[in-house]
Design a protein around this motif. Sequence first.
Motif, PDB file in Angstrom:
ATOM      1  N   MET A   9       0.796  -1.223   0.000  1.00  9.62           N
ATOM      2  CA  MET A   9       0.000   0.000   0.000  1.00  9.62           C
ATOM      3  C   MET A   9       0.831   1.276   0.000  1.00  9.62           C
ATOM      4  SD  MET A   9      -1.363  -0.062   3.891  1.00  9.62           S
ATOM      5  CE  MET A   9      -0.260  -0.016   5.301  1.00  9.62           C
ATOM      6  N   ASN A  10       2.099   1.218   0.294  1.00  5.30           N
ATOM      7  CA  ASN A  10       2.898   2.436   0.314  1.00  5.30           C
ATOM      8  C   ASN A  10       3.715   2.649  -0.947  1.00  5.30           C
ATOM      9  OD1 ASN A  10       2.172   3.353   2.853  1.00  5.30           O
ATOM     10  ND2 ASN A  10       3.629   2.004   3.866  1.00  5.30           N
ATOM     11  N   SER A  14      -6.403   1.093   2.511  1.00  7.06           N
ATOM     12  CA  SER A  14      -5.169   0.932   3.275  1.00  7.06           C
ATOM     13  C   SER A  14      -4.338   2.207   3.212  1.00  7.06           C
ATOM     14  CB  SER A  14      -4.358  -0.235   2.715  1.00  7.06           C
ATOM     15  OG  SER A  14      -5.131  -1.406   2.679  1.00  7.06           O
ATOM     16  N   SER A  15      -4.368   2.874   2.085  1.00  3.97           N
ATOM     17  CA  SER A  15      -3.678   4.148   1.923  1.00  3.97           C
ATOM     18  C   SER A  15      -4.288   4.859   0.735  1.00  3.97           C
ATOM     19  CB  SER A  15      -2.177   3.948   1.680  1.00  3.97           C
ATOM     20  OG  SER A  15      -1.966   3.350   0.408  1.00  3.97           O
ATOM     21  N   GLN A  22      -3.235   7.823  -2.324  1.00  3.20           N
ATOM     22  CA  GLN A  22      -2.159   8.574  -2.948  1.00  3.20           C
ATOM     23  C   GLN A  22      -2.754   9.673  -3.824  1.00  3.20           C
ATOM     24  OE1 GLN A  22      -0.048   5.317  -4.975  1.00  3.20           O
ATOM     25  NE2 GLN A  22       1.472   5.320  -3.332  1.00  3.20           N
ATOM     26  N   THR A  48       1.726  10.034  -0.422  1.00  9.13           N
ATOM     27  CA  THR A  48       0.976   8.877   0.063  1.00  9.13           C
ATOM     28  C   THR A  48       0.572   9.154   1.513  1.00  9.13           C
ATOM     29  OG1 THR A  48       2.242   7.335  -1.303  1.00  9.13           O
ATOM     30  CG2 THR A  48       1.029   6.403   0.554  1.00  9.13           C
ATOM     31  N   VAL A  51      -1.256   7.341   4.880  1.00 10.39           N
ATOM     32  CA  VAL A  51      -1.465   5.972   5.347  1.00 10.39           C
ATOM     33  C   VAL A  51      -2.321   5.917   6.618  1.00 10.39           C
ATOM     34  CG1 VAL A  51      -0.306   3.888   6.165  1.00 10.39           C
ATOM     35  CG2 VAL A  51       0.721   5.254   4.350  1.00 10.39           C
ATOM     36  N   THR A  52      -2.095   6.853   7.518  1.00 12.72           N
ATOM     37  CA  THR A  52      -2.753   6.820   8.825  1.00 12.72           C
ATOM     38  C   THR A  52      -3.976   7.719   8.829  1.00 12.72           C
ATOM     39  OG1 THR A  52      -0.572   6.515   9.830  1.00 12.72           O
ATOM     40  CG2 THR A  52      -2.397   7.139  11.287  1.00 12.72           C
ATOM     41  N   GLU A  70      -4.099  11.690   9.129  1.00 15.13           N
ATOM     42  CA  GLU A  70      -2.753  12.180   8.774  1.00 15.13           C
ATOM     43  C   GLU A  70      -2.837  13.422   7.894  1.00 15.13           C
ATOM     44  OE1 GLU A  70      -0.504   9.188   6.740  1.00 15.13           O
ATOM     45  OE2 GLU A  70       1.337  10.371   6.695  1.00 15.13           O
ATOM     46  N   PHE A 129      -5.807  12.826   5.169  1.00 15.81           N
ATOM     47  CA  PHE A 129      -6.477  11.540   5.071  1.00 15.81           C
ATOM     48  C   PHE A 129      -7.546  11.522   6.151  1.00 15.81           C
ATOM     49  CE2 PHE A 129      -7.302   7.618   3.488  1.00 15.81           C
ATOM     50  CZ  PHE A 129      -6.564   6.514   3.879  1.00 15.81           C
ATOM     51  N   ARG A 152     -10.364   6.714   7.061  1.00 13.77           N
ATOM     52  CA  ARG A 152      -9.591   6.246   5.894  1.00 13.77           C
ATOM     53  C   ARG A 152     -10.496   5.962   4.700  1.00 13.77           C
ATOM     54  NH1 ARG A 152      -7.511   2.090   8.909  1.00 13.77           N
ATOM     55  NH2 ARG A 152      -7.165   0.808   7.054  1.00 13.77           N
ATOM     56  N   SER A 163     -10.058  11.773   1.376  1.00  5.42           N
ATOM     57  CA  SER A 163      -8.850  12.573   1.432  1.00  5.42           C
ATOM     58  C   SER A 163      -9.112  13.900   0.753  1.00  5.42           C
ATOM     59  CB  SER A 163      -7.696  11.848   0.730  1.00  5.42           C
ATOM     60  OG  SER A 163      -6.497  12.595   0.801  1.00  5.42           O
TER      61      SER A 163
END
Lengths: 114, 113
Positions: free
Chosen positions: A99-100, B30-31, B33, B48, B50-51, B54, B65, B69, B72
């Motif tokens: 995912m990153n 999950s994330s 971008q 990106t 992720v949290t 964030e 984000f 989740r 964004s």
Amino acid sequence: NAGVTQTPKFRILKIGQSMTLQCAQDMNHNYMYWYRQDPGMGLKLIYYSVGAGITDKGEVPNGYNVSRSTTEDFPLRLELAAPSQTSVYFCASSMTGDMNTEAFFGQGTRLTVV
Amino acid sequence: TQLLEQSPQFLSIQEGENLTVYCNSSSVFSSLQWYRQEPGEGPVLLVTVVTGGEVKKLKRLTFQFGDARKDSSLHITAAQPGDTGLYLCAGWYSGAGSYQLTFGKGTKLSVIP
């Protein structure tokens, strides 16, 4: 720094013709992808590969085929081209499939089917 | 397929103005971008996240984000003509044993000098 290289940049096909869009990356990435981008529609995943010899279908695979015989190359084959396949095609690669990870894109191939 | 909805689809503003672009989904990612695409080029990654909750800053660009989740936003302060382009949000989700990257339709930004 070549990154992801796509050829050709432009192509006009007649209905029913076939062609192969070439994609090569020099970053030793395991994951490679093919997307198509239509006006106002974002990018849609056609096929992807997680390594040499392994490919899988994405969201819009009909009318396309792929192969991955080497880590570097991921050609996309169009059989019996149709006007609906007029689009801009982007090849991309990433080091991993988590995912990153960052996806690196080629400059695209603009295909017109007439 | 997990959908990402972006708004607005088009945005035309004067140089120096502020703007916010949104990316929403009914699914948890999950994330997320953000990519920027210029005419005749492929998308290029900007950030990106992720949290949940964030916030990341990239010069005049601020990315957030959502706590859950599922969403964004991208905020640009004092937009410049060089910010012109197509902004795409994208999310990695797990499908068929590996992650796939799915894109929103994009926001086409024009910054007028």
